[in-house]
Design an enzyme around this catalytic site. Structure first.
Site, PDB file in Angstrom:
ATOM      1  N   SER A 134      -0.406  36.971 -39.047  1.00 17.42           N
ATOM      2  CA  SER A 134      -0.736  38.496 -38.542  1.00 17.42           C
ATOM      3  C   SER A 134      -0.573  38.306 -36.935  1.00 17.42           C
ATOM      4  CB  SER A 134      -2.313  38.696 -38.957  1.00 17.42           C
ATOM      5  OG  SER A 134      -2.594  40.086 -38.143  1.00 17.42           O
ATOM      6  N   TYR A 147     -11.236  37.157 -37.621  1.00 20.56           N
ATOM      7  CA  TYR A 147      -9.957  37.215 -38.297  1.00 20.56           C
ATOM      8  C   TYR A 147      -8.812  36.684 -37.412  1.00 20.56           C
ATOM      9  CZ  TYR A 147      -6.049  39.590 -40.694  1.00 20.56           C
ATOM     10  OH  TYR A 147      -4.826  39.691 -41.621  1.00 20.56           O
TER      11      TYR A 147
END
Length: 248
Positions: A134, A147
């Site tokens: 990501s 995250y």
């Protein structure tokens, strides 16, 4: 003959929907049989009904059940796609259970699956490991500290693993996208808020776009390894918070 057919079996996590489902369907189109891993049995069964897919229903917080798949099939492509973002909140407001779950699903599970897969890949001297990272693992984003930390760890793991695998003919590719229109933020923010805040006014990457990147990487000669692909919507800058609405 399709150039990816020398890869006969793939395993894709998070295949119930979104990016994982799109990847599974794209690999089937390329002539690869896919073991589709996810938690939603009905969604996986529906995917399998389209052909070329074996559904595997499990929670990746305990991926040990996948040992049998690797022992009984020559899995030459593994796509670690499953990801978890339970809430978009400041770190101090993040629950300890959510912290543990993100570490388990986003980091521990991909490492364990890679470990399972590599025994056969190294022995056969062929294989390709994909990790869906990501932009949050490459650049800081607010309210996603854990995250982002798990995705940053995946990114460095890919770099180090590639060093360990030199000479093995096993390839490693990280795909680190910006905003993709999936259920990840819908789960964290709710359907309506996610649509209003992230998607309705913007042009996002679609799951099929990520699937196409994986298909392209697999088609390249085995002497070529796409080590990392950072891909963003045209309207999003790499910093993550810089995104402009779509205008005619």
């Amino acid at each position: 003959m399709n150039s990816t057919l020398h890869f006969r079996h793939a395993l894709v996590t998070g295949a119930s929907s979104g990016i994982g489902r799109a990847i599974a369907r794209r690999l089937v189109e390329d002539g690869v049989h896919v073991f589709a891993v996810g938690r939603d049995k009905d969604a996986l069964d529906a995917l399998a009904a389209e052909g070329g897919v074996t559904p595997v229903t499990l929670d990746l917080r305990d991926p040990s059940l996948l040992h049998d798949v690797f022992e009984t099939h020559e899995i030459d492509v593994v796509v670690n796609n499953a990801g978890l973002l339970p809430a978009v909140v400041k770190f101090d407001a993040c629950s300890l259970d959510d912290i543990d779950s993100m570490i388990d699903v986003n980091l521990r599970a991909p490492l364990r699956l890679a470990h399972m897969a590599l025994e056969g890949m190294i022995r056969r001297r062929r294989g390709h490991l994909f990790f869906i990272g990501s932009s949050a693992g490459r650049f800081p984003h607010p309210n996603t500290a854990v995250y982002g930390a798990t995705k940053a760890a995946i990114s460095l793991f890919c770099d180090s693993l590639r060093c360990d695998l030199l000479g093995s003919r096993v390839r490693v590719t990280e795909i680190a996208p910006g905003r993709v229109q999936t259920n990840l933020y819908r789960t964290a923010l709710g359907e309506q808020l996610a649509s209003e805040k992230l998607y309705d006014a913007y042009r996002s990457i679609q799951p099929a776009d990520i699937a196409e990147l994986i298909s392209t990487a697999l088609r390249l000669p085995e002497s070529v390894d796409v080590s990392r692909l950072e891909v963003f919507p045209t309207d999003q800058a790499p910093g993550g918070s810089q995104i402009v609405p779509n205008t005619p």
